[in-house]
Motif scaffolding. Structure first.
Motif, PDB file in Angstrom:
ATOM      1  N   ALA A 103       0.826  -1.228   0.000  1.00 21.99           N
ATOM      2  CA  ALA A 103       0.000   0.000   0.000  1.00 21.99           C
ATOM      3  C   ALA A 103       0.851   1.264   0.000  1.00 21.99           C
ATOM      4  CB  ALA A 103      -0.947   0.006   1.195  1.00 21.99           C
ATOM      5  N   THR A 104       2.059   1.186   0.537  1.00 24.53           N
ATOM      6  CA  THR A 104       2.882   2.402   0.584  1.00 24.53           C
ATOM      7  C   THR A 104       3.948   2.417  -0.520  1.00 24.53           C
ATOM      8  OG1 THR A 104       4.268   1.311   2.223  1.00 24.53           O
ATOM      9  CG2 THR A 104       2.571   2.796   3.056  1.00 24.53           C
ATOM     10  N   ASN A 105       3.831   1.473  -1.441  1.00 22.49           N
ATOM     11  CA  ASN A 105       4.801   1.402  -2.537  1.00 22.49           C
ATOM     12  C   ASN A 105       4.347   2.323  -3.679  1.00 22.49           C
ATOM     13  OD1 ASN A 105       6.403   0.729  -4.706  1.00 22.49           O
ATOM     14  ND2 ASN A 105       6.067  -1.481  -4.569  1.00 22.49           N
ATOM     15  N   THR A 106       4.806   3.573  -3.643  1.00 20.35           N
ATOM     16  CA  THR A 106       4.391   4.537  -4.676  1.00 20.35           C
ATOM     17  C   THR A 106       5.301   4.497  -5.896  1.00 20.35           C
ATOM     18  OG1 THR A 106       5.767   6.229  -3.647  1.00 20.35           O
ATOM     19  CG2 THR A 106       3.438   6.176  -3.009  1.00 20.35           C
ATOM     20  N   ALA A 107       6.439   3.789  -5.771  1.00 21.15           N
ATOM     21  CA  ALA A 107       7.378   3.723  -6.899  1.00 21.15           C
ATOM     22  C   ALA A 107       6.835   2.830  -8.015  1.00 21.15           C
ATOM     23  CB  ALA A 107       8.732   3.209  -6.427  1.00 21.15           C
ATOM     24  N   LEU A 108       5.807   2.040  -7.713  1.00 19.23           N
ATOM     25  CA  LEU A 108       5.154   1.174  -8.706  1.00 19.23           C
ATOM     26  C   LEU A 108       6.126   0.144  -9.277  1.00 19.23           C
ATOM     27  CD1 LEU A 108       3.041   3.912 -10.593  1.00 19.23           C
ATOM     28  CD2 LEU A 108       2.609   2.865  -8.362  1.00 19.23           C
ATOM     29  N   GLU A 109       6.965  -0.355  -8.412  1.00 20.42           N
ATOM     30  CA  GLU A 109       7.921  -1.390  -8.788  1.00 20.42           C
ATOM     31  C   GLU A 109       7.932  -2.402  -7.654  1.00 20.42           C
ATOM     32  OE1 GLU A 109      12.257  -0.988 -10.807  1.00 20.42           O
ATOM     33  OE2 GLU A 109      12.140  -0.529  -8.695  1.00 20.42           O
ATOM     34  N   GLY A 110       7.897  -3.718  -7.978  1.00 19.68           N
ATOM     35  CA  GLY A 110       7.677  -4.724  -6.953  1.00 19.68           C
ATOM     36  C   GLY A 110       6.183  -4.971  -6.845  1.00 19.68           C
ATOM     37  N   LEU A 111       5.705  -5.282  -5.639  1.00 18.79           N
ATOM     38  CA  LEU A 111       4.257  -5.464  -5.421  1.00 18.79           C
ATOM     39  C   LEU A 111       3.680  -4.152  -4.911  1.00 18.79           C
ATOM     40  CD1 LEU A 111       1.765  -7.442  -5.179  1.00 18.79           C
ATOM     41  CD2 LEU A 111       2.515  -7.865  -2.833  1.00 18.79           C
ATOM     42  N   TYR A 112       2.667  -3.625  -5.602  1.00 16.90           N
ATOM     43  CA  TYR A 112       2.083  -2.351  -5.185  1.00 16.90           C
ATOM     44  C   TYR A 112       0.583  -2.372  -5.371  1.00 16.90           C
ATOM     45  CZ  TYR A 112       2.001  -0.952 -10.183  1.00 16.90           C
ATOM     46  OH  TYR A 112       1.776  -0.862 -11.531  1.00 16.90           O
ATOM     47  N   MET A 113      -0.064  -1.302  -4.996  1.00 14.72           N
ATOM     48  CA  MET A 113      -1.525  -1.255  -5.131  1.00 14.72           C
ATOM     49  C   MET A 113      -1.913  -0.127  -6.062  1.00 14.72           C
ATOM     50  SD  MET A 113      -2.882  -2.459  -1.458  1.00 14.72           S
ATOM     51  CE  MET A 113      -4.320  -3.160  -2.241  1.00 14.72           C
ATOM     52  N   SER A 114      -2.917  -0.414  -6.889  1.00 18.90           N
ATOM     53  CA  SER A 114      -3.443   0.602  -7.792  1.00 18.90           C
ATOM     54  C   SER A 114      -4.959   0.514  -7.740  1.00 18.90           C
ATOM     55  CB  SER A 114      -2.944   0.331  -9.223  1.00 18.90           C
ATOM     56  OG  SER A 114      -3.611   1.174 -10.146  1.00 18.90           O
ATOM     57  N   GLY A 115      -5.585   1.575  -7.280  1.00 24.11           N
ATOM     58  CA  GLY A 115      -7.046   1.598  -7.210  1.00 24.11           C
ATOM     59  C   GLY A 115      -7.614   0.396  -6.465  1.00 24.11           C
ATOM     60  N   GLY A 116      -6.984   0.017  -5.363  1.00 22.89           N
ATOM     61  CA  GLY A 116      -7.512  -1.067  -4.533  1.00 22.89           C
ATOM     62  C   GLY A 116      -7.098  -2.459  -4.976  1.00 22.89           C
ATOM     63  N   MET A 117      -6.427  -2.585  -6.106  1.00 23.99           N
ATOM     64  CA  MET A 117      -5.983  -3.923  -6.502  1.00 23.99           C
ATOM     65  C   MET A 117      -4.475  -4.068  -6.317  1.00 23.99           C
ATOM     66  SD  MET A 117      -6.367  -3.527 -10.586  1.00 23.99           S
ATOM     67  CE  MET A 117      -5.344  -4.736 -11.354  1.00 23.99           C
ATOM     68  N   TYR A 118      -4.062  -5.302  -6.110  1.00 23.96           N
ATOM     69  CA  TYR A 118      -2.627  -5.587  -6.009  1.00 23.96           C
ATOM     70  C   TYR A 118      -2.099  -5.880  -7.409  1.00 23.96           C
ATOM     71  CZ  TYR A 118      -3.494  -6.685  -1.049  1.00 23.96           C
ATOM     72  OH  TYR A 118      -3.840  -6.639   0.269  1.00 23.96           O
ATOM     73  N   CYS A 119      -0.924  -5.375  -7.691  1.00 22.05           N
ATOM     74  CA  CYS A 119      -0.286  -5.787  -8.944  1.00 22.05           C
ATOM     75  C   CYS A 119       1.218  -5.666  -8.787  1.00 22.05           C
ATOM     76  CB  CYS A 119      -0.805  -4.996 -10.125  1.00 22.05           C
ATOM     77  SG  CYS A 119      -0.504  -3.272  -9.990  1.00 22.05           S
ATOM     78  N   THR A 120       1.927  -6.191  -9.771  1.00 27.58           N
ATOM     79  CA  THR A 120       3.390  -6.202  -9.684  1.00 27.58           C
ATOM     80  C   THR A 120       4.003  -5.603 -10.938  1.00 27.58           C
ATOM     81  OG1 THR A 120       3.395  -8.400 -10.682  1.00 27.58           O
ATOM     82  CG2 THR A 120       3.567  -8.303  -8.287  1.00 27.58           C
ATOM     83  N   GLN A 121       5.199  -5.111 -10.791  1.00 28.17           N
ATOM     84  CA  GLN A 121       6.057  -4.794 -11.945  1.00 28.17           C
ATOM     85  C   GLN A 121       7.463  -5.193 -11.529  1.00 28.17           C
ATOM     86  OE1 GLN A 121       5.849  -4.147 -15.081  1.00 28.17           O
ATOM     87  NE2 GLN A 121       8.086  -4.064 -15.242  1.00 28.17           N
ATOM     88  N   CYS A 122       8.003  -6.192 -12.188  1.00 27.64           N
ATOM     89  CA  CYS A 122       9.314  -6.699 -11.773  1.00 27.64           C
ATOM     90  C   CYS A 122      10.452  -6.333 -12.711  1.00 27.64           C
ATOM     91  CB  CYS A 122       9.250  -8.204 -11.567  1.00 27.64           C
ATOM     92  SG  CYS A 122       8.209  -8.622 -10.166  1.00 27.64           S
ATOM     93  N   GLU A 123      10.180  -6.152 -13.995  1.00 30.75           N
ATOM     94  CA  GLU A 123      11.295  -5.762 -14.872  1.00 30.75           C
ATOM     95  C   GLU A 123      11.669  -4.316 -14.571  1.00 30.75           C
ATOM     96  OE1 GLU A 123      10.704  -6.196 -19.087  1.00 30.75           O
ATOM     97  OE2 GLU A 123      12.794  -5.734 -19.506  1.00 30.75           O
TER      98      GLU A 123
END
Ligand code: B3K
Ligand code: ZN
Length: 850
Positions: A103-123
């Motif tokens: 929830a506090t991952n604003t860098a949008l890299e790794g596991l983060y939340m967007s609009g209430g959903m969990y998603c990842t960006q690993c590359e």
């Protein structure tokens, strides 16, 4: 200033990883503030590596709860970038439990939340923010994933396994590097379909979106099915899992990501309806869906040994998506669009402080190397290779590549070796395209003597940072010949130039032809050739190579603009007549005519002036371009009005290339007509539009002539509930604003409550809109520079990746006059001096400042 300069990673330092991985098992217990990730990884020593008794795993921002080797608890040494632990000599099982806070991952890299959903960006290196792991592309393994979470939809890579309420298991049999890992959990609905592969595999296709968006997925699904079929037909590559999932997320640092079996997309490149998306949006969706799908073979089944080899997957996959778009739409139009993009972004990069080879040699932050050079020049290099070896040998080499390297992490050497083995050619010199940065200049001189045409070509590449001396490259130059009466003479020749200078003589049987050089843009070079305006107009009228026909008009337009700016000359009638002939030629594709009618942008003109040894004056460029637009409108008023009416597309909106081409030409006409009808047609088109192409196009036409306030307000009222359309609204206002108002307008817009600046799309729309307004960005006050620097400083601690990317707004700072240079340098230094500046942004501003 930062305390210690971060160390650069060097290509020359590559070493294989100490261990191989036989299997990975991950369990996620999802919680916004405290997600637990349990890993069980089977390691064994890598016979190709130097043995050691310690294991090094990457990890960032992880709280280690417990760790064990072969079931016995261990206490690894943990530092900022990972852990080190003693391990047994042979094979062993590593188990760890870590805690992270999506929830506090604003860098949008790794596991983060967007609009209430969990998603990842690993590359490239986001997996290390999820768990401890050898986060490098040459470590490949099959993954088993179990997700426990209070969400209706739980997705990961591979094939689905057991599912129960709040639990889902996924199994990916294809060994993959960690950067292709993905997880999504949310309240999502699917737009579903099926595809049967040429190998008889039944594949369930799903596009997952937020409830309410499911009616905007049909086009993306159609593009996906066409991509799957095309890759089978053209490259013989079939899909290899029982399900292919795509998820649309609103907060995403780039376009999309090719995670195995679970592509994650910026919602901008999935969601489309006629009312909300423009023709350009539809085209981008088609291209990006294809690109990510094509990565399944070029990127996923065969990946990169290390990140220096990024072009191995990106250049090739861009080339493949360009081929696909050319096949789906008009190949010549697609080629021109690709070259426009290459010149606008890659030439700009290659001719400035950020120039680097297609395969870079060092980086501080790899995310900074997802560049136009790696992607677009990387694709051009593949195109040249195909041209040099021929189509049959190209596909033969590709088959060999897939057979030989399936399941491997490869290098550019592996790639070129495949071509050498398939064709028997020595590609040593060709390889320089991967190692030498800078855009080659190709000087062309012609002589006609003794009934023969002699063409002398001379190549040179200017010095770039860290690369002073350049060796000659292998440049395929396609040359055609036009008879003075306008028809083709002789066949198009592809000259493979491998020396600094080459002279070729053509027996033209007593006729002096006009040569058409670099047909199809056969190499990513800058042609320097003195042609008269008459010769250019002749090529514009007669060249049968669509690229060079367009190019002749483009070169002419640039020369006209330079003469207007530098010598205050009036636009010559030959140019105006040439454009009129194209406009009136109904045998030409409307999309092509629209491209010919579009004048070079102001940034492009600035670069042209700079290349010609002049200091670009942004206000003068802006004024001259507008003067030329007005002149064109006056000169072509009649055919423009006819075209505007004739290109109306009857019936319901369809995004196909034919209809889109007609709308493009119609909008080109509308834009010009605005200069003489006071925006009357644009205003009525805006009022009547039933699709976004025509609505936004009309608004842009109004804004360009300084009108449209009322329509902009109406647009905002109509679309305030649609994020993606509102991004357009945020972008268009600074983009089309009068230069002296652009910064202030941006400032006002940035104070609105709906300027959700942590959302990358919104940030890029507004700040990118201002940056796209060349004269506004470079307004003499320096207000825009300062405003952009303020915003980059604010965004950096929140989202380093997007900040770093946007610093390229300043990469051309050395082009301008001393005052502007000084103001831009001050803006860059202000960013550089921020305490705690990210490694991403620090590397970029450091390189830009030089
Ligand atoms: N491979 C991704 C890009 C990842 C960027 C990481 N900063 C999308 C693509 O090129 O298909
Ligand atoms: Zn890609």
């Amino acid at each position: 200033m930062k305390d210690s300069a971060p160390v650069a990673i060097q290509l020359a330092d590559y070493r294989p990883f100490s261990h191989l991985i036989d299997s990975v098992h991950l369990t996620f217990r999802l919680d916004p503030a405290a997600t637990r990730v349990l890993s069980r990884i089977a390691f064994r020593p890598n016979p190709a590596a130097t043995p050691g008794d310690r294991l090094r795993l990457d990890g960032e921002g992880l709280t280690l709860i417990s760790a064990a080797i072969d079931g016995v608890a261990v206490s690894p040494e943990i530092d900022d970038t990972g852990l080190t632990v003693d391990v047994p000599e042979g094979a062993f099982i590593w188990e760890a439990e870590v805690e992270i806070a999506p929830a506090t991952n604003t860098a949008l890299e790794g596991l983060y939340m967007s609009g209430g959903m969990y998603c990842t960006q690993c590359e490239a290196e986001g997996f290390r923010k999820i768990t401890f792991y050898p986060d490098r592309p040459d470590v490949m393994a099959p993954f088993e994933v179990r997700i426990e979470g209070d969400m209706p939809v739980l997705l990961s890579n591979g094939n689905p396994g057991a599912t129960a309420n709040g639990v889902a298991e996924w199994s990916d049999p294809w060994p993959k590097p960690a950067y292709l890992f993905a997880l999504v959990a949310g309240d999502l609905v699917a737009h579903s379909d099926r595809f049967t592969t040429c190998e008889g595999r039944e594949v369930a296709l799903n596009i997952w979106v937020r409830p309410g968006d499911e009616d905007k997925c049909a086009y993306a699904m159609d593009a996906l099915k066409r991509s799957m079929k095309w890759d089978e037909d053209v490259y013989g590559r079939a899909y290899d899992l029982s399900v292919f999932n795509i998820v649309a997320v609103d907060d995403f640092n780039m376009g999309a990501m090719e995670n195995k079996g679970l592509n994650i997309f910026n919602s901008k490149y999935v969601l489309a309806s006629p009312e909300t998306a423009t023709d350009r949006d539809f085209e981008l969706i088609e291209g990006i869906i294809a690109h990510e799908y094509f990565h399944n073979w070029t990127g996923n089944r065969i990946t990169c040994r290390d990140w220096f080899q990024l072009c191995l997957k990106e250049g090739l996959t861009v080339f493949r998506d360009q081929q696909f778009s050319g096949d789906m739409r008009s190949a010549p139009v697609k080629r021109i669009e690709s070259v426009l993009a290459l010149r606008g972004r890659q030439f700009r990069e290659d001719n400035g402080p950020l120039a680097h080879p297609v395969r870079p040699e060092r980086y501080v932050e790899i995310n900074n190397f997802y560049t136009a050079t790696v992607y677009e020049k990387g694709a051009e290099v593949i195109g040249m290779l195909k041209r040099i070896v021929g189509d049959d040998a190209y596909y033969k080499a590709l088959n060999l590549y897939f057979d030989r390297h399936d399941g491997q992490a490869c290098t550019i050497e592996d790639w070129l070796k495949v071509f050498e083995d398939a064709t028997g050619r020595d590609l040593t010199q060709f390889k320089r395209w991967y190692t030498q940065p800078g855009t080659p200049r190709l000087k062309v001189e012609e002589r006609f003597e003794n009934n023969r045409l002699t063409v002398t070509l001379t190549q040179s590449t200017p010095p770039t940072p860290g690369h002073q001396e350049k060796l000659p490259q292998l440049i395929p130059v396609a040359i055609g010949f036009l008879h003075p009466k306008g028809h083709e003479m002789l066949e198009t020749k592809v000259l493979e130039m491998d020396k600094v200078q080459e002279t070729v003589t053509f027996d033209t049987q007593g006729t002096r032809p006009v040569a058409s050089i670099l047909r199809g843009f056969s190499a990513p070079v800058i042609v320097e050739r003195n042609l008269t305006a008459q010769q250019r107009a002749f090529l514009l009228a007669h060249d049968t190579d669509p690229f060079n026909k367009w190019e002749a008009g483009r070169a002419l337009a640039k020369e006209v603009l330079v003469a207007m700016i530098a010598d205050n000359q009036a636009p010559p009638s030959g140019f105006l007549d040439g454009l009129e002939a194209v406009l009136r030629d109904d045998t030409l594709d409307p999309a092509f005519r629209a491209l010919v009618l579009a004048l070079p942008g102001e940034d492009d003109i600035a670069q042209t002036l700079f290349d010609g040894g002049l200091t670009p004056d942004p206000d003068a460029i802006h004024a001259a371009r507008r003067r030329l637009l007005l002149t064109l409108a006056e000169h072509l008023s009649e055919p423009l009005a006819i075209t505007y009416d004739a290109m109306a597309v009857p019936g319901p909106y369809s995004p196909d290339a034919h209809a889109a081409g007609r709308r493009a030409l119609r909008l080109a006409a509308l834009g010009l007509l605005g200069w003489i009808d006071g925006g009357e047609r644009a205003a009525s088109q805006f009022a009547d539009a039933d699709n976004m192409t025509e609505q936004a196009g009309a608004l842009a036409a109004l804004m360009t002539i300084g009108a449209g306030d009322e329509q902009a307000a109406a647009f905002q009222r109509q679309w305030s509930g649609d994020r993606l359309v509102m991004d357009k609204w945020f972008m268009m206002q600074p983009l089309y604003a009068a230069p002296d108002r652009a910064a202030q307008m941006t400032r006002v817009l940035s104070e609105r409550a709906d300027f959700d600046w942590k959302n990358p799309n919104r940030f890029r729309s507004l700040i990118g809109g201002l940056a796209g307004n060349h004269a506004g960005l470079h307004a003499a006050s320096g207000d825009a520079y300062a405003l952009i620097a303020d915003w980059l400083i604010r965004l950096d601690p929140v989202n380093p990746q997007t900040t770093a990317r946007m610093t390229t707004i300043f990469e051309t700072w050395r082009r301008y006059d001393a005052d502007r240079q000084q103001m831009m340098r001050r803006a860059l230094e202000r960013i550089a001096n921020q305490p705690g500046l990210s490694r991403d942004t620090g590397e970029m501003v450091g390189r830009i400042l030089g």
